[in-house]
Design a protein around this motif. Structure first.
Motif, PDB file in Angstrom:
ATOM      1  N   GLU A  41      42.769  61.873  26.613  1.00 43.34           N
ATOM      2  CA  GLU A  41      41.539  61.395  27.296  1.00 43.34           C
ATOM      3  C   GLU A  41      41.212  59.957  26.890  1.00 43.34           C
ATOM      4  N   GLU A  42      41.537  59.628  25.652  1.00 43.02           N
ATOM      5  CA  GLU A  42      41.262  58.242  25.222  1.00 43.02           C
ATOM      6  C   GLU A  42      42.114  57.277  26.028  1.00 43.02           C
ATOM      7  N   ILE A  43      43.381  57.637  26.152  1.00 45.67           N
ATOM      8  CA  ILE A  43      44.286  56.729  26.887  1.00 45.67           C
ATOM      9  C   ILE A  43      43.829  56.614  28.350  1.00 45.67           C
ATOM     10  N   ALA A  44      43.416  57.750  28.901  1.00 43.54           N
ATOM     11  CA  ALA A  44      42.952  57.731  30.298  1.00 43.54           C
ATOM     12  C   ALA A  44      41.728  56.827  30.412  1.00 43.54           C
ATOM     13  N   LYS A  45      40.849  56.892  29.427  1.00 45.70           N
ATOM     14  CA  LYS A  45      39.639  56.064  29.454  1.00 45.70           C
ATOM     15  C   LYS A  45      40.012  54.582  29.330  1.00 45.70           C
ATOM     16  N   TRP A  46      40.948  54.295  28.430  1.00 46.80           N
ATOM     17  CA  TRP A  46      41.365  52.900  28.274  1.00 46.80           C
ATOM     18  C   TRP A  46      41.888  52.362  29.607  1.00 46.80           C
ATOM     19  N   LYS A  47      42.697  53.188  30.271  1.00 50.26           N
ATOM     20  CA  LYS A  47      43.273  52.736  31.559  1.00 50.26           C
ATOM     21  C   LYS A  47      42.172  52.527  32.594  1.00 50.26           C
ATOM     22  N   ASP A  48      41.195  53.427  32.566  1.00 48.42           N
ATOM     23  CA  ASP A  48      40.097  53.320  33.521  1.00 48.42           C
ATOM     24  C   ASP A  48      39.299  52.029  33.273  1.00 48.42           C
ATOM     25  N   ILE A  49      39.097  51.720  32.005  1.00 42.67           N
ATOM     26  CA  ILE A  49      38.340  50.484  31.696  1.00 42.67           C
ATOM     27  C   ILE A  49      39.137  49.262  32.160  1.00 42.67           C
ATOM     28  N   VAL A  50      40.443  49.285  31.895  1.00 42.38           N
ATOM     29  CA  VAL A  50      41.276  48.141  32.319  1.00 42.38           C
ATOM     30  C   VAL A  50      41.161  47.965  33.840  1.00 42.38           C
ATOM     31  N   ALA A  51      41.198  49.076  34.555  1.00 44.08           N
ATOM     32  CA  ALA A  51      41.190  48.992  36.023  1.00 44.08           C
ATOM     33  C   ALA A  51      39.807  48.653  36.578  1.00 44.08           C
ATOM     34  N   ASN A  52      38.765  48.992  35.824  1.00 42.91           N
ATOM     35  CA  ASN A  52      37.414  48.855  36.394  1.00 42.91           C
ATOM     36  C   ASN A  52      36.465  48.014  35.551  1.00 42.91           C
ATOM     37  N   MET A  53      36.995  47.072  34.823  1.00 44.66           N
ATOM     38  CA  MET A  53      36.107  46.202  34.040  1.00 44.66           C
ATOM     39  C   MET A  53      35.410  45.238  34.995  1.00 44.66           C
ATOM     40  N   TYR A  54      34.176  44.954  34.683  1.00 46.32           N
ATOM     41  CA  TYR A  54      33.415  44.016  35.505  1.00 46.32           C
ATOM     42  C   TYR A  54      33.619  42.582  34.998  1.00 46.32           C
ATOM     43  N   TYR A  55      33.969  41.684  35.908  1.00 44.31           N
ATOM     44  CA  TYR A  55      34.125  40.275  35.547  1.00 44.31           C
ATOM     45  C   TYR A  55      33.173  39.440  36.395  1.00 44.31           C
ATOM     46  N   PRO A  56      32.164  38.821  35.792  1.00 47.21           N
ATOM     47  CA  PRO A  56      31.262  38.006  36.603  1.00 47.21           C
ATOM     48  C   PRO A  56      32.015  36.808  37.175  1.00 47.21           C
ATOM     49  N   GLU A  57      31.803  36.563  38.434  1.00 48.54           N
ATOM     50  CA  GLU A  57      32.471  35.397  39.024  1.00 48.54           C
ATOM     51  C   GLU A  57      31.643  34.857  40.185  1.00 48.54           C
ATOM     52  N   ASP A  58      31.934  33.641  40.588  1.00 50.32           N
ATOM     53  CA  ASP A  58      31.298  33.086  41.775  1.00 50.32           C
ATOM     54  C   ASP A  58      32.413  32.771  42.759  1.00 50.32           C
ATOM     55  N   LYS A  59      32.468  33.571  43.806  1.00 51.44           N
ATOM     56  CA  LYS A  59      33.614  33.467  44.735  1.00 51.44           C
ATOM     57  C   LYS A  59      33.608  32.124  45.456  1.00 51.44           C
ATOM     58  N   GLU A  60      32.393  31.648  45.760  1.00 52.27           N
ATOM     59  CA  GLU A  60      32.321  30.385  46.497  1.00 52.27           C
ATOM     60  C   GLU A  60      32.898  29.226  45.675  1.00 52.27           C
ATOM     61  N   LEU A  61      32.462  29.179  44.395  1.00 53.94           N
ATOM     62  CA  LEU A  61      32.970  28.114  43.524  1.00 53.94           C
ATOM     63  C   LEU A  61      34.380  28.435  43.032  1.00 53.94           C
ATOM     64  N   GLY A  62      34.742  29.684  43.147  1.00 51.66           N
ATOM     65  CA  GLY A  62      36.074  30.091  42.684  1.00 51.66           C
ATOM     66  C   GLY A  62      36.190  30.080  41.173  1.00 51.66           C
ATOM     67  N   ILE A  63      35.087  30.424  40.500  1.00 55.91           N
ATOM     68  CA  ILE A  63      35.130  30.380  39.025  1.00 55.91           C
ATOM     69  C   ILE A  63      34.654  31.708  38.438  1.00 55.91           C
ATOM     70  N   TYR A  64      35.073  31.952  37.200  1.00 53.08           N
ATOM     71  CA  TYR A  64      34.526  33.066  36.438  1.00 53.08           C
ATOM     72  C   TYR A  64      33.243  32.578  35.783  1.00 53.08           C
ATOM     73  N   LEU A  65      32.274  33.475  35.696  1.00 48.46           N
ATOM     74  CA  LEU A  65      30.992  33.048  35.123  1.00 48.46           C
ATOM     75  C   LEU A  65      30.956  33.360  33.630  1.00 48.46           C
ATOM     76  N   GLN A  66      30.503  32.403  32.885  1.00 45.45           N
ATOM     77  CA  GLN A  66      30.450  32.585  31.430  1.00 45.45           C
ATOM     78  C   GLN A  66      29.663  33.844  31.063  1.00 45.45           C
ATOM     79  N   GLN A  67      28.667  34.150  31.883  1.00 50.60           N
ATOM     80  CA  GLN A  67      27.911  35.404  31.716  1.00 50.60           C
ATOM     81  C   GLN A  67      27.150  35.638  33.018  1.00 50.60           C
ATOM     82  N   ASP A  68      26.565  36.837  33.163  1.00 48.61           N
ATOM     83  CA  ASP A  68      25.924  37.196  34.435  1.00 48.61           C
ATOM     84  C   ASP A  68      25.030  36.099  35.004  1.00 48.61           C
TER      85      ASP A  68
END
Ligand code: BGC
Length: 767
Positions: free
Chosen positions: A536-563
């Protein structure tokens, strides 16, 4: 920024004595050998402004924490590297008058750090208040070849008088740290012994009971002849000395050769310290100063053979890079896996001499390429040995499992006590995982993973698993209440770098686990019997890898330092009135935190570490957005920017950023070198040259080079050790010359084409 030290390719030269620069010069001209370090303090008394510093690696004091408001989870103490026995002391009296440069008229003065041969050389002519003038020539070093030994040649010549010279050679353990939280002295006396011509002193630290023993012997030579003298002995608390009174004639030189041996209970039984110290001292004494100095020059020649960078056409840059390499090699030799690299090395008290993420993020690449594999491996093993403490640390903060490595540590325990850093700057855990990847990627030593690496990776992964939470509205895993590498933005949600390095760690841990399962199944079973990683731990790790949230601004095409980064008022550094800079000396903390200004690489730190996972255009958009908002008020910042700019072909920017890092201490760029040098960021300077201008990377086990020549350099060359080969890589405006200085053939790629260089062969590639 001012240029105080004279430019010279192999030496740091201070000419003329300026008391207001004394502490800066003491830091810059420090000497060390991995076992001990010594600021460039004067041997004779000095009543002016000075920071006395004699340090023994790994000998520290857990100074009771001092904070305004206690928070649950704060550590009880801050570990401090200790100002230890002063072994350099030689007091001089001239006809009863103390030689003290703060009270003399100084007619000439030089303090020179000889980086080629590893010694400090000071000369001066001083007129005492009585009008008597003396000429002094003092050389000293701490031996690379014999780690306990420090040796001094101190010569004094009366210029305009004949008279009585009183020389007092001493060992003084009655010393203190300027940064002591409660103004305490940290040393107790254990024993002392003094007779004519020699002395010993053993002191112990309060609380942890480290013992340090220094022994000394000396000779006096007048007009070229060793003289037999009977010295008066003095004993005081934690102090022993020998005083010799001599008559000396005008123009005739008297030389004192002082030899000391400094050992600690970290390496020897307490009951053996005096014997061990005396045995090492005797050998050094019998060899004599000149032979020891020759041995020192040879040891340094070997170090330079493996790590030198030569820059043609820019002496100032040449001096800057050699200074950085010299200080790094003085600080850590990799021979003792219990030691690490404090941000100030052995050049000051600040940062307590403790270990920060600086080691993994900045220093490992330097040692990987310029020293035997074991050196970087030992740095990793240091963290492996602290794994249990990192697990305790996570428990202490309320986690049910996993390991959180400390922000600042001496023995694995957290020492830092600012909540927004101690509890929130958890990205440091990612750097420790990344260093394992970096090491294995560079060396190909996959055995490390089964031996040590996987345990560390899986416990760090367990921490990340528990530290993230699933945000239902987003349908993603998020991480709240963190501080990224940019310490000018605290307690934020979803710092892109932290989220990214966490998910990357989980992914890499799974990759390593699969590798071990396939290639070392027996070892994997053995490890898993201990780690008990559940499906279950490994499954959770995989789930986090697949579904981690990354703040970004699509218009500027950049990742956001924070929300909320884009909600901040957006101003560029160039639009600020320069009188605001540095912000940390001119603005309130409140104003800094609300601003968009970035202390050091943050999103860009992630893109630097993980550049192999991003295309150049993504890196470029982020660089162009974040660089103009970065104030580089951490010495660790410009090097990352320089390397990324180089990668993106922004050569001028790369060079501009390099200049900010390479002479940071020599030119006292941040106005704080008096506290000590920025030793860990010096590794970043090295990276700017080798990874930046040299474009060196390791991909799929192969060395890749994409070099260019910056600024007005004619050419530059650097040395790297890679998988059994020692290479000298020389970049000129027309070609790249790779000299293989080892027996082992190597295949590498230059600007995308593959070449093989046989052992002892030189390859010339037109660029
Ligand atoms: C930086 C940290 C670093 C520490 C020690 C701070 O100013 O922000 O990233 O670890 O200095 O060098």
């Amino acid at each position: 920024m001012k240029q105080y030290f004279k430019i010279d390719e192999w030496r740091i030269i201070e000419e003329g004595f300026n008391p207001e620069e004394n502490k800066v010069a003491e830091s810059v001209c420090s000497i060390g050998n991995g076992h001990m370090g010594q600021r460039a303090n004067f041997e004779e008394s000095y009543s002016g402004d000075t920071l006395q510093g004699s340090y023994m690696a790994g000998v520290y004091y857990p100074d009771k924490t001092r904070v305004g408001w206690w928070k649950n989870g704060y550590p009880e103490y801050f570990a401090k590297v200790l100002n230890s026995i002063n072994w350099i002391g030689i007091d001089i009296k001239v006809d009863g008058e103390t030689l003290d440069l703060a009270k003399c008229k100084i007619l000439d003065f030089t303090r020179i750090l000889n980086m080629k041969e590893g010694y400090l050389h000071r000369t001066f002519t001083a007129e005492l208040p009585s009008g008597k003038t003396v000429k002094v020539d003092a050389k000293r070093f701490v031996s690379i070849a014999r780690k306990e030994i420090g040796a001094i040649r101190y010569s004094i010549t009366p210029v305009n008088f004949s008279g009585k010279l009183e020389i007092t050679a001493y060992l003084d353990g009655d010393v203190k740290n300027e940064d002591s939280n409660y103004d305490e002295k940290f040393w107790d006396e254990v024993s002392k012994n003094v007779s004519s011509g020699e002395a010993s002193l053993v002191v112990s630290t309060k609380k942890l009971d480290f013992h340090v023993c220094s022994t000394m012997k000396f000779d006096i030579v007048q007009v070229g002849r060793k003289i037999n003298v009977t010295a008066d002995t003095i004993e005081k608390e934690k102090y022993v000395s020998n005083t010799v009174v001599l008559l000396c004639s005008k123009g005739e030189e008297t030389v004192i050769y002082k030899y000391t041996s400094n050992v600690t209970s970290r390496d020897h039984e307490k009951s053996e310290l005096i014997n061990v110290s005396k045995a090492a001292l005797l050998k050094a004494y019998e060899l004599g100063f000149e032979a020891l100095l020759e041995e020192q020059a040879n040891a340094w020649a070997d170090k330079w053979k493996e790590s030198d960078i030569v820059i043609e056409g820019d002496s100032s840059a040449q001096q800057g890079i050699r200074f950085n390499i010299f200080q790094l090699n003085q600080t850590y030799t990799g021979k003792d896996e219990r030691l690490n690299i404090g941000p100030k090395g052995f050049t000051g008290e600040k940062y307590g001499g403790s270990t920060y993420w600086d080691t993994e993020a900045y220093c490992i690449p330097f040692y990987l390429a310029t020293a035997d594999e074991d050196v970087a491996r030992n740095l990793l093993i240091y963290r492996y040995k602290h794994l249990e403490k990192a697990k305790e640390n996570a428990k202490k903060l309320g986690f049910s499992k996993g390991a959180l490595y400390p922000m600042v540590t001496m023995n694995g325990e957290e020492c830092h006590n600012e909540w927004e850093i101690t509890f929130e700057e958890i990205h440091r855990n990612g750097a420790i995982a990344y260093a394992i990847y970096n090491y294995v990627n560079y060396t190909g030593d996959k055995a490390y993973l089964g031996e040590y690496g996987f345990e560390v990776l899986s416990e760090i992964s367990r921490f990340w698993e528990e530290r993230v939470h699933f945000a239902v509205p987003k349908g993603k895993y998020v991480m709240h209440g963190v501080t990224g590498p940019n310490e000018y933005d605290n307690n934020v949600n979803n710092n892109w770098y932290t989220n990214r390095i966490a998910a990357w760690t989980l992914d890499y841990t799974i990759e390593v686990m699969n590798y071990l399962k396939e290639k070392e199944p027996a070892r994997f079973e053995e490890l898993n019997a201990k780690l008990q990683i559940k499906d279950e731990e490994i499954a959770k790790w995989k789930d986090i890898v697949a579904n981690m949230y990354y703040p970004e601004d699509k218009e500027l095409g950049i990742y956001l330092q924070q929300d909320n980064y884009l909600d901040k008022e957006q101003i560029l550094v160039k639009d600020l009135d320069p009188k605001n800079l540095p912000l940390n000396q001119n603005w309130s903390w409140d104003r800094i935190l609300r601003s968009c200004f970035i202390k050091q690489a943050d999103v860009l730190q992630g893109l630097y570490f993980l550049e192999h996972l991003y295309d150049d255009e993504t890196i470029r958009r982020n660089f162009e957005f974040y660089e103009p908002r970065t104030v580089h008020e951490s010495s660790l910042s410009p090097c990352v920017h320089s390397i990324l700019a180089a990668k993106l072909g922004m050569q001028e920017k790369a060079y501009e950023m390099y200049l900010r890092t390479s002479r940071l201490d020599l030119d006292n760029y941040n106005n704080d070198t008096e506290d000590g040098c920025h030793t860990t960021s010096m590794a970043g300077t090295w990276m700017s040259v080798v990874h930046g201008f040299g474009g060196m990377r390791v991909r799929n086990g192969q060395l890749q080079l994409n070099p260019f020549i910056p600024g007005h350099w004619n050419s530059f060359s650097y040395k790297v050790m890679f998988r059994g080969a020692l290479l000298k890589i020389n970049v000129t405006s027309e070609n790249l010359i790779v000299s293989n200085e080892s027996e082992n053939a190597i295949t590498l790629s230059v600007h995308g084409s593959t070449y093989t260089v046989s052992g002892n062969e030189t390859l010339n590639i037109a660029c």
